[in-house]
Design an enzyme around this catalytic site. Structure first.
Site, PDB file in Angstrom:
ATOM      1  N   ASP A  78       0.849  -1.186   0.000  1.00 11.33           N
ATOM      2  CA  ASP A  78       0.000   0.000   0.000  1.00 11.33           C
ATOM      3  C   ASP A  78       0.894   1.248   0.000  1.00 11.33           C
ATOM      4  O   ASP A  78       2.085   1.163   0.324  1.00 11.33           O
ATOM      5  CB  ASP A  78      -0.944   0.010   1.221  1.00 11.33           C
ATOM      6  CG  ASP A  78      -0.197   0.060   2.545  1.00 11.33           C
ATOM      7  OD1 ASP A  78       0.813  -0.659   2.686  1.00 11.33           O
ATOM      8  OD2 ASP A  78      -0.603   0.822   3.441  1.00 11.33           O
ATOM      9  N   GLU A 143      -0.015  -0.934   5.643  1.00 11.60           N
ATOM     10  CA  GLU A 143       1.023  -0.437   6.557  1.00 11.60           C
ATOM     11  C   GLU A 143       0.838   1.043   6.851  1.00 11.60           C
ATOM     12  O   GLU A 143       1.079   1.487   7.969  1.00 11.60           O
ATOM     13  CB  GLU A 143       2.410  -0.682   5.961  1.00 11.60           C
ATOM     14  CG  GLU A 143       3.555  -0.473   6.939  1.00 11.60           C
ATOM     15  CD  GLU A 143       4.048   0.971   7.052  1.00 11.60           C
ATOM     16  OE1 GLU A 143       4.732   1.279   8.035  1.00 11.60           O
ATOM     17  OE2 GLU A 143       3.745   1.788   6.167  1.00 11.60           O
TER      18      GLU A 143
END
Ligand SMILES: [Zn+2]
Length: 434
Positions: A78, A143
């Protein structure tokens, strides 16, 4: 370097950048399925494990012939958002220009994921298997907003799938120079967060008659002034002491060391000084909700980062040193999270040191504490014996160049460093799993 490894890593990163995985919402599934297919084709056993359908985590395993250590190569796919109008090249293009690959995530951290996966695939494809132990490639989601669906979820709900003895993750590896010698930082620890609020009280009144009330907001002014002009005393823990020794400086006198860093290169201080103790950064202020009402209360939120091993007592010392005795204001603590770290010395550290010496003669490594935190925190919490380091070696793009590009416009990576890093992940796997 195997001739095609840089090329293969570059191509892989281009593909990863072109998946829009801005978190929120993330939507990492397509990206993870793409990686899963590549790893499976090379011979890995691959699982996708997720708390929600659209956001699976990937665990790819290459088993060895005998029991032995498990080495995990960790990454997240991400990214934070990007505003294309602020960029010189489209943030989801993966365009190559001026020797760099441009795009959101090139540094944080699809670049490292590409290097780890390209290394793992090239090893498996040529028939390499661990003599002992296992190689894991772990690509997580979520994250950038804390890891609740990613590393935290994976280590808590499927610890058996991702337990490892050594873990390589983000947080270090870019070269910097000090007094004529190149150093690579190995991130061995991450700071904790103890956010708090400073509140002041007054008496409400009509803003047209300022002296009829007692304005709580004005009482924040001297406190803000102190936050601007003072800072807590340094409290050196193990890693920054070793960092200073590694630079040839004396950890017993951190103030003198900081002055010498400043004199050598002023860019070093903002990057490394936060390791040396508690930092206090005021970030949010609130007072009256109406423009014509004198506020009876004002609140200032402070983001406070604390080296691992230190806790609330250190925060109290920092507050005392900067703000003075708690008179005329109140401190309210938010939840605190202590930082964690791994031992500075280990087989993994030796492998990193040996590799750097062989690739960049005369250079060395130094331990770093990351001022923020990464998914390594979740792995250390779940597996207390796991040695987790941040290390993504970059020789051509220095720490000074990469630091301002992370989470910023024009994020990019020198493509030569993609080959450099992929070579490292190949070599470290062969070294630790033999
Ligand atoms: Zn990251």
């Amino acid at each position: 370097m195997p001739a095609d490894l840089q090329h293969e890593t570059t191509e892989l990163l281009q593909r990863l950048v072109r998946f829009d995985t801005v978190n929120p919402p993330g939507n990492e599934r397509a990206c993870q399925e793409f990686l899963a297919a590549r790893l499976e084709a090379a011979g890995f056993e691959v699982e996708l494990l997720g708390a929600v359908e659209e956001r699976p985590n990937l665990v790819a395993r290459l088993r060895g012939a005998a029991d032995g250590p498990v080495l995990g190569l960790l990454g997240h796919v991400d990214t934070v958002l990007a505003k294309p109008q602020e960029w010189r090249h489209d943030p989801w293009s993966g365009e190559i220009a001026d020797g760099c690959l441009w795009g959101r995530g090139a540094l944080d951290m699809k670049g490292q994921v590409a290097a780890e996966v390209a290394a793992a695939i090239s090893l498996a494809r040529e028939g390499w298997r661990p003599q002992r132990g296992e190689l894991l490639v772990i690509s997580v989601v979520d994250e950038e907003t804390g890891g609740e669906l990613g590393a935290q979820w994976l280590t808590e709900t499927h610890p058996d799938r991702v337990r490892c003895d050594y873990l390589l993750n983000e947080g270090g590896g870019e070269v910097f120079e000090y007094r004529g010698r190149r150093r690579y930082g190995v991130c061995t620890a991450e700071k904790g967060v103890f956010r708090f609020t400073i509140a002041t009280d007054g008496v409400a009144g009509h803003a047209s008659q300022p002296k009829l009330g007692d304005n709580a907001l004005l009482k924040l002014a001297p406190l803000l002034e102190r936050l601007a002009t003072r800072q807590p005393a340094y409290e050196l823990t193990e890693a920054p002491a070793a960092f200073l020794r590694g630079l040839g400086e004396d950890p017993a006198d951190p103030a003198a060391a900081v002055a010498r860093l400043e004199a050598a290169d002023p860019r070093l201080v903002p990057l490394f000084e936060p390791m040396f103790g508690v930092t206090l950064t005021p970030t949010k202020v609130s007072a009256s909700e109406k423009v014509n009402v004198i506020p009876s209360e004002a609140r200032l939120t402070v983001d406070c980062r604390v080296p691992p091993g230190l806790g609330e007592a250190a925060v109290r010392r920092a507050i005392d040193a900067v703000l003075g005795p708690e008179e005329g204001f109140r401190i309210e603590f938010d939840t605190g999270i202590e930082g964690n770290g791994s031992p500075l010395g280990s087989r993994l550290r030796e492998a990193i040191n040996g590799w750097i010496e062989s690739q960049d003669p005369g250079a060395g490594t130094v331990p770093l504490i990351l001022p923020g935190f990464t998914d390594s925190r979740h792995f250390r919490a779940a597996f207390p014996d796991c040695v987790a380091y941040g290390f993504f070696p970059q020789l051509h793009q220095s720490r000074f160049e990469t630091a301002p590009l992370v989470h910023s416009a024009d994020e990019r990576i020198d493509v030569r460093d993609l080959g450099f890093a992929a070579t490292f992940y190949r070599d470290v796997a062969r070294e630790l799993l033999r």
